[in-house]
Design a protein around this motif. Structure first.
Motif, PDB file in Angstrom:
ATOM      1  N   ASP A 173       8.377 -48.095   5.122  1.00  0.00           N
ATOM      2  CA  ASP A 173       9.601 -48.787   4.727  1.00  0.00           C
ATOM      3  C   ASP A 173       9.799 -49.995   5.638  1.00  0.00           C
ATOM      4  OD1 ASP A 173      12.016 -49.399   3.536  1.00  0.00           O
ATOM      5  OD2 ASP A 173      13.155 -47.924   4.687  1.00  0.00           O
ATOM      6  N   TRP A 210      12.511 -53.270   6.470  1.00  0.00           N
ATOM      7  CA  TRP A 210      13.831 -53.834   6.219  1.00  0.00           C
ATOM      8  C   TRP A 210      14.213 -54.769   7.353  1.00  0.00           C
ATOM      9  CZ3 TRP A 210      12.949 -49.408   8.742  1.00  0.00           C
ATOM     10  CH2 TRP A 210      13.740 -49.080   9.851  1.00  0.00           C
ATOM     11  N   ARG A 211      15.313 -55.441   7.195  1.00  0.00           N
ATOM     12  CA  ARG A 211      15.802 -56.362   8.226  1.00  0.00           C
ATOM     13  C   ARG A 211      17.196 -55.971   8.676  1.00  0.00           C
ATOM     14  NH1 ARG A 211      12.719 -60.867   9.084  1.00  0.00           N
ATOM     15  NH2 ARG A 211      11.110 -61.296   7.528  1.00  0.00           N
ATOM     16  N   ARG A 247      18.230 -43.687  10.192  1.00  0.00           N
ATOM     17  CA  ARG A 247      17.143 -44.038   9.271  1.00  0.00           C
ATOM     18  C   ARG A 247      15.940 -43.124   9.488  1.00  0.00           C
ATOM     19  NH1 ARG A 247      17.413 -49.384   6.239  1.00  0.00           N
ATOM     20  NH2 ARG A 247      15.579 -49.293   4.905  1.00  0.00           N
ATOM     21  N   ARG A 300      13.000 -57.961  11.686  1.00  0.00           N
ATOM     22  CA  ARG A 300      12.222 -57.186  10.721  1.00  0.00           C
ATOM     23  C   ARG A 300      11.704 -55.915  11.384  1.00  0.00           C
ATOM     24  NH1 ARG A 300       6.802 -56.807   8.839  1.00  0.00           N
ATOM     25  NH2 ARG A 300       6.616 -56.712   6.552  1.00  0.00           N
TER      26      ARG A 300
END
Length: 221
Positions: free
Chosen positions: A13, A15-16, A125, A22
């Motif tokens: 995965d 994401w930012r 996360r 990043r």
């Protein structure tokens, strides 16, 4: 020798963060041993104490190899990485579980986030990925120990739907546990004093004073 399953690419995965940084979450790889070692070394004394329950400066090479070379079946581990302009890819979070030796439907977990990256959602996360992996593996429970003074981590556990129960014998520990299959928690099968040190076959190589102080890995926010 471990019988490795195929590398689970479906969990990767990217994401930012709000500031544009990043980040990548992915299953750990054997070549991450040095990166994990760098992360542990850079942890604050408090974070290392929360994680290893003892005063250590770093981990031996055999320990890091054990953490990075896994079978993706009985043991699952994720790292979150970022790119540093000077040092290249860096591991800034680690989350993992190992299936209990005497209960194939439950596993003990641990989470660690580098100090400067805490309180930015990485712990949650990582725990979400770990929980999904455990569910897909057919596990019914996840459990782990949190130090009672680690209030942010206990808060994270509750946000992730873990129940938190004080240890009846050790006031410094809180047991975090969750049911993955809709069944009531049956309690940890392994000895509480063993904790996640039993993950590591090199335990006999660790100085006895560190073993006695550590007892187990402890979840870090």
């Amino acid at each position: 020798m471990l019988e490795h399953t195929r590398y689970p690419t479906a969990f990767i995965d990217v994401w930012r963060l709000r500031d544009g940084t990043r980040l990548t979450l992915r299953p750990v790889l054997p070549q991450d041993a040095a990166l994990l070692g760098n992360m542990v070394t850079r942890l604050s004394p408090t974070s290392r104490s929360n994680r290893f329950h003892g005063s250590i400066q770093g981990l031996p090479e055999v320990a890091l190899n054990s953490m990075s070379c896994i079978d993706y079946a009985r043991t699952m581990a994720f790292v979150i990485t970022c790119e540093d302009e000077d040092r290249g890819e860096q591991v800034i979070a680690d989350a993992r579980y190992i299936v209990d030796a005497r209960a194939a439907d439950s596993a003990e977990f641990a989470v660690m986030v580098a100090d400067r990256w805490q309180r930015r959602g990485l712990g949650r996360r990582a725990m979400q990925a770990l929980t999904i992996a455990a569910q897909q593996a057919g596990l019914r429970w996840l459990h782990g120990d949190v130090r009672a003074r680690n209030v942010p981590m206990l808060s994270l556990m509750r946000r992730c739907s873990f129940s938190c129960t004080p240890d009846q014998e050790d006031e410094d520990l809180v047991h975090a546990e969750t049911s993955l299959g809709g069944l009531p928690w049956a309690g940890p099968v392994a000895s509480r004093r063993q904790g996640l040190w039993r993950w590591l076959p090199w335990r006999s190589m660790v100085p006895s004073d560190v073993q006695a102080a550590s007892g187990s890995f402890h979840v870090e926010r």
